[in-house]
Write an enzyme that holds these catalytic residues in place. Structure first.
Site, PDB file in Angstrom:
ATOM      1  N   PRO A  13       0.802  -1.232   0.000  1.00 62.64           N
ATOM      2  CA  PRO A  13       0.000   0.000   0.000  1.00 62.64           C
ATOM      3  C   PRO A  13       0.833   1.280   0.000  1.00 62.64           C
ATOM      4  CG  PRO A  13      -0.957  -1.584   1.508  1.00 62.64           C
ATOM      5  CD  PRO A  13       0.355  -2.165   1.041  1.00 62.64           C
ATOM      6  N   CYS A  14       0.434   2.196  -0.892  1.00 57.57           N
ATOM      7  CA  CYS A  14       1.187   3.438  -1.059  1.00 57.57           C
ATOM      8  C   CYS A  14       0.662   4.574  -0.196  1.00 57.57           C
ATOM      9  CB  CYS A  14       1.185   3.858  -2.523  1.00 57.57           C
ATOM     10  SG  CYS A  14      -0.454   4.303  -3.141  1.00 57.57           S
ATOM     11  N   GLN A  15      -0.536   4.441   0.362  1.00 56.30           N
ATOM     12  CA  GLN A  15      -1.122   5.549   1.117  1.00 56.30           C
ATOM     13  C   GLN A  15      -0.198   6.087   2.219  1.00 56.30           C
ATOM     14  OE1 GLN A  15      -2.588   2.678   0.402  1.00 56.30           O
ATOM     15  NE2 GLN A  15      -4.722   2.933  -0.152  1.00 56.30           N
TER      16      GLN A  15
END
Length: 150
Positions: A80-82
């Site tokens: 996940p890049c968030q």
């Protein structure tokens, strides 16, 4: 039988998996918890088991679904890049969505020959590269040579 095998973590809808297959790898397992993305994978990667939650992936679980961890050539993760994105707060490893620790655990236990990780440019740029350097250090500590591109 194809000796180039691929295990995909944080699979999303399978972009890295398609690239791996185009390069001659056979995807033997995927790990995606999102319901919509899992339906896309089920449609496009028929017969490939979805392990769903990265926190449950282990050599034991792989054996139970018929995957020989010792034969995995490539592991990929579009984790996940968030936590790192410029669009978010950039809390990195302080964000509960940060799954690098789980990806690292899986790499360390399964020991693929190669690992490919994908993330946002924010991973490289945020916090004076602290998050990026942590990943490089973790991979080096496990004995992997590392290169990257943006």
């Amino acid at each position: 039988m194809n000796d180039l095998t691929h295990l995909s973590l944080c699979t999303g809808i399978g972009g890295i998996d398609l690239a791996a297959e185009w390069a001659g790898f056979r995807t033997v397992g995927q790990c995606e918890i999102d319901e919509y993305a899992s339906k896309v994978l089920e449609k496009n990667f028929k017969g490939v088991p979805n392990l769903h939650d990265i926190r449950t992936v282990s050599n034991t679980w792989l054996r139970e679904v018929g995957i020989n961890a010792e034969r995995i050539t490539l592991m990929s993760a579009g984790f996940p890049c968030q936590p790192y994105s410029f669009a978010g707060k950039g809390q990195g490893d302080g964000d509960e969505r940060d799954l690098w620790g789980e990806v690292k655990r899986c790499i360390g236990e399964i020991r693929p020959k190669w690992f490919v990780g994908e993330n946002t440019p924010g991973l490289f740029a945020r916090a004076n590269q602290r998050y990026f350097k942590r990943i490089l250090a973790d991979l080096a500590e496990m004995g992997y040579s590392v290169s990257w591109g943006i």
